[in-house]
Scaffold this motif. Structure first.
Motif, mmCIF file in Angstrom:
data_model
loop_
_atom_site.group_PDB
_atom_site.id
_atom_site.type_symbol
_atom_site.label_atom_id
_atom_site.label_comp_id
_atom_site.label_asym_id
_atom_site.label_seq_id
_atom_site.Cartn_x
_atom_site.Cartn_y
_atom_site.Cartn_z
ATOM 1 N N MET A 1 -29.994 9.161 39.215
ATOM 2 C CA MET A 1 -29.556 10.134 40.022
ATOM 3 C C MET A 1 -29.643 9.714 41.369
ATOM 4 O O MET A 1 -29.042 10.149 42.200
ATOM 5 N N GLU A 2 -30.869 9.073 41.643
ATOM 6 C CA GLU A 2 -31.260 8.516 42.826
ATOM 7 C C GLU A 2 -30.095 7.564 43.487
ATOM 8 O O GLU A 2 -29.888 7.906 44.880
ATOM 9 N N SER A 3 -29.537 6.911 42.789
ATOM 10 C CA SER A 3 -28.437 5.944 43.451
ATOM 11 C C SER A 3 -27.241 6.685 43.453
ATOM 12 O O SER A 3 -26.540 6.548 44.689
ATOM 13 N N ILE A 4 -26.785 7.723 42.766
ATOM 14 C CA ILE A 4 -25.646 8.534 43.065
ATOM 15 C C ILE A 4 -26.016 9.479 44.482
ATOM 16 O O ILE A 4 -24.903 9.402 45.374
ATOM 17 N N VAL A 5 -27.192 9.815 44.597
ATOM 18 C CA VAL A 5 -27.515 10.341 45.917
ATOM 19 C C VAL A 5 -27.503 9.538 47.071
ATOM 20 O O VAL A 5 -26.658 9.692 48.257
ATOM 21 N N LYS A 6 -27.801 8.335 47.085
ATOM 22 C CA LYS A 6 -27.807 7.313 48.091
ATOM 23 C C LYS A 6 -26.065 6.953 48.133
ATOM 24 O O LYS A 6 -25.647 6.921 49.418
#
Length: 264
Positions: free
Chosen positions: A1-6
């Motif tokens: 999820m963090e990678s998607i936000v980035k």
């Protein structure tokens, strides 16, 4: 999820800054470092999401482009417009192909980007101090000489941090286009310039990606498309009644920020 936000944040940065005269490259370098968005995917990602910005311009002008395509054979004004777009495209394309490896090896550094942002800001302020002879008020009236001036100015944007949009708009202003026409011509010019440059880069980069990277690429592309679409419409409205000096001051500020951030 963090990678998607980035990925979404990077797409937003690309979409907002690609067509404003403030350099998407400088902002992506800064955003990527702050977010720690790096690794093998980062370089290809930053190239790929440019497609979102190009598609945003095509979608923004979809009705005009569709009409131009239908009347290309019979309308000399349409043929003249696209001939001039090609004329403006050629200088940066030739220089870019010839110096591609050298530019990536030597010029892609935070210091170069910071200096380019700062110098470009000063240039915008100086350009706005002079009185412009606005001789052309519509795209079809752009002359081949003016298109060539815009194209030669656009070659400066091969230096990271200069901003393709800033260089081409300033070239248009100095050649006698009014602000709205210079900005619109810059948008039209972005279609072959960014489109072909992106495809050229992707041809040598996509082989190193895995299946898991496709979601991040898709998120970045969609966000870049949506934000670039909004930015294009906003800038056209803005330049109709305002000059570019706020962008000049902003470039000076962000140039200093980039330099301080990477020299810390």
């Amino acid at each position: 999820m963090e990678s998607i936000v980035k990925a979404a944040v990077m797409g937003l940065v690309e979409g907002v800054t690609e067509f404003l005269p403030i350099s998407s490259t400088g902002h992506l370098i800064l955003a990527g470092d702050i977010l720690r968005f790096g690794g093998p995917l980062a370089a290809t990602f930053e190239i790929f999401i440019q497609l979102g910005a190009v598609l945003a311009v095509v979608w923004f002008y979809r009705e005009d482009l569709s009409r131009q395509l239908r009347t290309l054979a019979s309308d000399t004004g349409v043929r003249r417009l696209w001939f001039n777009v090609v004329v403006a495209f050629v200088p940066a394309a030739v220089v870019g192909v010839l110096l591609h490896r050298w530019i990536k090896a030597v010029l892609f550094s935070p210091v170069v980007v910071a200096v380019s942002l700062f110098a470009g800001g000063i240039a915008l302020l100086l350009v706005e101090r002079r009185r412009h002879a606005e001789q052309v008020h519509e795209l079809r009236a752009v002359s081949t000489r003016q298109a060539l001036v815009v194209g030669l100015a656009q070659t400066l944007s091969l230096v990271p941090g200069v901003s393709r949009s800033a260089a081409s708009i300033v070239g248009g202003l100095l050649s006698g286009l009014d602000r709205t026409t210079a900005t619109a011509f810059s948008f039209y010019l972005s279609i072959p310039t960014l489109g072909l440059a992106t495809l050229f880069e992707l041809a040598t980069s996509l082989s190193g990606l895995g299946a898991g990277d496709l979601l991040l690429l898709g998120v970045g592309l969609v966000v870049a498309f949506a934000s670039a679409f909004v930015a294009v419409g906003w800038l056209l409205r803005y330049v109709a009644t305002h000059d570019l000096r706020p962008f000049g001051w902003y470039r000076i500020l962000i140039g200093l920020l980039v330099l301080l951030w990477f020299e810390r």
